[in-house]
Scaffold this active site. Structure first.
Site, short mmCIF file in Angstrom:
data_model
loop_
_atom_site.label_atom_id
_atom_site.label_comp_id
_atom_site.label_asym_id
_atom_site.label_seq_id
_atom_site.Cartn_x
_atom_site.Cartn_y
_atom_site.Cartn_z
N HIS A 117 64.84 44.52 25.89
CA HIS A 117 64.78 43.13 26.30
C HIS A 117 63.86 42.92 27.51
CE1 HIS A 117 65.27 38.98 25.97
NE2 HIS A 117 65.34 38.96 27.29
N TYR A 172 59.94 40.59 28.99
CA TYR A 172 59.62 39.94 30.25
C TYR A 172 58.47 40.65 30.96
CZ TYR A 172 63.28 36.73 29.41
OH TYR A 172 64.02 35.75 28.82
N HIS A 189 59.68 34.23 15.49
CA HIS A 189 59.94 34.02 16.92
C HIS A 189 59.01 34.84 17.80
CE1 HIS A 189 61.98 33.94 20.80
NE2 HIS A 189 62.07 35.25 20.74
N PHE A 190 58.94 36.15 17.55
CA PHE A 190 58.13 36.92 18.50
C PHE A 190 56.64 36.77 18.26
CE2 PHE A 190 57.17 40.46 15.77
CZ PHE A 190 58.33 40.88 15.14
N HIS A 191 56.25 36.25 17.09
CA HIS A 191 54.83 35.92 16.96
C HIS A 191 54.48 34.67 17.75
CE1 HIS A 191 54.66 39.05 13.85
NE2 HIS A 191 53.37 39.08 14.14
N ARG A 222 63.21 40.74 7.33
CA ARG A 222 62.00 41.22 7.98
C ARG A 222 61.81 42.69 7.64
NH1 ARG A 222 63.67 42.48 14.21
NH2 ARG A 222 61.49 43.09 14.25
N ARG A 223 60.67 43.27 8.06
CA ARG A 223 60.43 44.71 7.94
C ARG A 223 60.68 45.21 6.52
NH1 ARG A 223 63.04 47.35 13.43
NH2 ARG A 223 61.09 47.20 14.60
#
Lengths: 54, 545, 156
Positions: B221, B225, B372-374, B437-438
């Site tokens: 996590h 950041y 989301h993470f893209h 996913r994946r």
């Protein structure tokens, strides 16, 4: 030569002069409220999906 | 007098930036192929597997592109603001770190492409990769520690020589970023060095799976950041200068970074909400801590808009949003990071949903997460980094950004946003429909639910191809910037607005903040870790590919 | 530290919204039993799954009226048993472990979505109101055959 001092626009004001107007930030406030609404609506949307699938 | 960037430091910075974009290019080829496979447009030749490509894509994009760009960018700002040149020891540490990471990267990529580490960038046990994969990862992490030490060293020397003075904002934020990294990587280092390397060599037969995952996500996590904070450095420190405005508040900017240091680490369980072996109580507790890390981003949103509004009103804007039009939209050094800021709105909203305890069941391991993470790293952070390159490369190499390159930069940013809209938009939607996913191309024996997902996969593939054009264009732009006309480019560092309050000294009392950070980590993890060490049964390893 | 009054207002609203989300989630989890999966910690020796009860006899059995227990084992690349059948309106308690690597266990269209880890036993319950053939798939990469790993649950 680089300036290492804190890069303030002016020296720290004398206390009496500090009673300045706060800057006008109503556009900022409106913008962040829209952002908050986006968060709320998307969260509630997925929450409803979760509840209907339960 | 414009301060010219030190040439030797420039070489260190450029080495990092170019390596980062090389990783982006290779990772981008993999990503485009993945999209086309899932969209049913291509079949891969027999010797390339979907999951090998996926492993390479994750490692190169999420670990290599990011880490190298970040370290290069931070070193540039530390050099510029803390004396105009790196101390010899700091520069040496920068180079040793770079070389160590690069040896690790090369070994890792080779092992992945040889098919001996098809474990994806999260390398979950008990899938067991070649020990050289784990050794490669360890080298990348250790190299990054050395790089961090160089930054700490330069900062500490500056503080000794400037006692009583407030540190430059860029340098302060760089120190927070590398402290965060240092603390976070302890988890993955223990997992890799203590658990996985001995086990993959066969010196130990079994591995504690729950513990390994927990150590990974303790790191995983704050990793995001580590990606976000350098983008925030650009937004807080550089963007005000580029638009011709001022930094809204020096103290609130520092406070937001310290809040990230405190609350981005004791929260790894929100990536483990659907797992056994962790009680509901501790999952919820870390969800509460996770929600606290949203606050500094809410503060950042306010600061950004405030910076823009104060600048616009100083230029005469009067209506509610009129100041918006006074921003330099045609300047890629503003436009690309701004699009990163804008897209952080849906990106962050999605993150809040992901972390919402039992609600995570709707999205866990679906393509929603990939969508989301893209948005977060692959758009907000990536576009900000691209925007930085347009002034950073000229500033450190003694060149200038030309109007033509600026225009190409605007075009590249738009292409990226269009491609991401199609790809991430489809991913979010089809993820809500349950699409995992994946996962390589499949229709699950033509199950009607899975067949319904296919049109979204086609949209994802098209989005991915558009993004690949974007990758080619940014790589072209970087090469063009390296060959741009010679000249002087100022390193853009914002000045603080007159309306900002003086910065309290306690914001730089590192002992206090680190103490609180460590206390929160111990609070969030001690009891669950003891439970894992006492009550888990270890598992043997498997090679399932 | 001084905050602009509109920033104070914004942060108050933002934090209140997050607090409401947390209260809703916390109440549902701790007062209404709507927790994340696997709330109780049960372990099993991952090298001996096939010999350890209840996994020595995977399958579905009726516990009471409209209430079933499904004991399943995930492996690379499928689930035992291969299919399940229950009448509509049944609640099924799933009890699942892995005999090899980490797998997913996700029933498309429901909130059943959990991780299956060797050494651990995962639990979740679901009430199947609507009839149909539900797709149960592995959504955690587990190896070359991951995209084929699925099962079906027929609800009549």
């Amino acid at each position: 030569m680089s300036d290492f001092r804190p890069q303030l626009g002016q020296q720290t004001p004398i206390p009496q002069e500090q009673k300045k107007q706060e800057p006008v930030l109503k556009g900022t406030f409106a913008a962040v409220l829209l952002l908050g609404a986006f968060i709320a609506i998307s969260w509630i949307g997925v929450f409803l999906i979760f509840m209907t699938r339960n | 007098m414009k301060q010219l960037f030190d040439r030797n430091d420039g070489k260190l910075v450029i080495a990092h930036i170019l390596f980062a974009f090389a990783a982006l290019l290779i990772g981008g080829i993999a990503g485009m192929l993945q999209g086309m496979v899932r969209g049913g447009m291509v079949t891969l030749p027999a010797n390339i597997g979907y999951y090998e490509l996926l492993t390479a894509h994750g490692v190169l994009m999420a670990l290599i592109f990011t880490t190298y760009f970040i370290i290069g960018f931070l070193y540039s700002g530390v050099s510029h603001t803390l004396g105009g040149r790196l101390l010899p020891a700091a520069r040496k540490l920068g180079w040793i770190g770079y070389l160590t990471m690069s040896v690790g990267t090369v070994i890792g990529v080779i092992v992945i492409l040889l098919g001996k580490a098809t474990v994806l960038y999260t390398f979950y046990a008990p899938m067991k990769a070649s020990p050289w994969f784990y050794i490669a990862l360890a080298l990348v992490v250790i190299g990054s520690w050395l790089s961090g030490f160089g930054i700490f060293y330069q900062y500490r020397k500056w503080r000794k020589n400037n006692s009583g003075k407030l540190s430059p904002l860029f340098a302060f934020m760089s120190v927070v970023t590398m402290l965060l990294w240092q603390i976070a990587t302890i988890g993955v280092a223990i997992e890799v060095v203590v658990q996985l390397i001995p086990w993959s060599f066969g010196w130990v037969d079994t591995v504690n799976v729950v513990l390994s995952r927990t150590l990974f996500w303790y790191f995983g996590h704050p990793l995001v950041y580590f990606w976000l904070l350098p983008a925030y450095i650009c937004w807080y420190v550089v963007i005000p200068k580029i638009i011709g405005g001022k930094i809204f508040s020096d103290s609130l900017a520092r406070l937001s970074f310290l809040l990230f240091l405190l609350f981005s680490i004791p929260v790894g369980f929100h990536h483990q909400l659907m797992e056994p072996g962790i009680s509901s109580f501790w999952k919820y507790l870390q969800v509460v801590l996770t929600f606290m890390v949203i606050v500094p981003s809410l503060m950042t949103a306010f600061s950004m808009f405030a910076t823009f509004e104060m600048h616009g009103r100083a230029k005469g804007a009067r209506s509610l949003f009129g100041w918006f039009r006074m921003l330099p939209w045609k300047d890629v050094r503003f436009f690309a990071p701004f699009m990163g800021m804008l897209i952080f709105i849906p990106a962050g909203a999605g993150g809040i949903i992901n972390a919402s305890n039992q609600m995570n069941a709707v999205v866990h391991n679906t393509l929603w997460v990939t969508g989301h993470f893209h948005l977060t790293v692959a758009t907000s952070v990536a576009l900000t980094f691209f925007g930085i390159a347009y002034w950073l490369i000229p500033a450190v190499t003694g060149r200038v950004l030309t109007p033509k390159m600026n225009r190409l930069g605007i075009i590249q940013t738009i292409i990226w946003c269009v491609g991401m809209f199609f790809m991430s938009g489809s991913m979010h939607t089809v993820g809500l429909l349950g699409d995992p996913r994946r996962t390589a191309y499949t229709t699950y024996d033509d199950h009607p639910d899975a067949v319904l997902w296919m049109p979204y996969h086609v949209a994802m593939a098209i989005g991915g191809m558009i993004l690949f054009v974007g990758v080619l264009l940014i790589v072209y732009n970087v090469i063009a910037l390296m060959r741009a006309p010679k000249g002087e480019t100022e390193y853009p560092i914002g000045e603080v607005s007159e309306a900002s309050e003086p910065t309290p000294r306690y914001l730089e009392r590192w002992g206090i903040w680190l103490g609180i950070a460590v206390a929160l980590i111990l609070f969030a993890y001690t009891i669950p870790l003891i439970d894992m060490l006492n009550n888990t049964v270890n598992s043997p390893g498997y090679v399932t590919w | 530290m001084h905050l602009h009054r509109l920033e104070k207002a914004w942060l108050t609203i933002g934090i209140a919204m997050l607090a409401i989300f947390l209260i809703v989630l916390g109440t549902m989890a701790f007062s209404m039993g709507v927790t994340p999966p696997s709330a109780h910690h049960h372990t099993v020796d991952p090298a001996n799954v096939a010999k350890t009860a209840p996994f020595d006899n995977p399958g579905i059995k009726q516990v009471s009226d409209k209430h079933y227990e499904a004991v399943m084992v995930a492996y690379a690349f499928g689930y035992t048993p291969q299919t399940l059948e229950v009448p509509a309106g049944s609640t099924v308690d799933f009890i699942v472990t892995s005999s090899d690597v980490v797998h997913g266990f996700a029933i498309v269209g429901t909130n059943v979505n959990m991780m299956i880890e060797p050494g651990e036993v995962s639990h979740i319950s679901h009430k199947f109101d609507k009839p149909g053939t539900y797709l149960l798939l592995c959504n955690e990469y587990c190896g070359t055959g991951h995209e084929y790993m699925k099962s079906t649950i027929v609800v009549k």
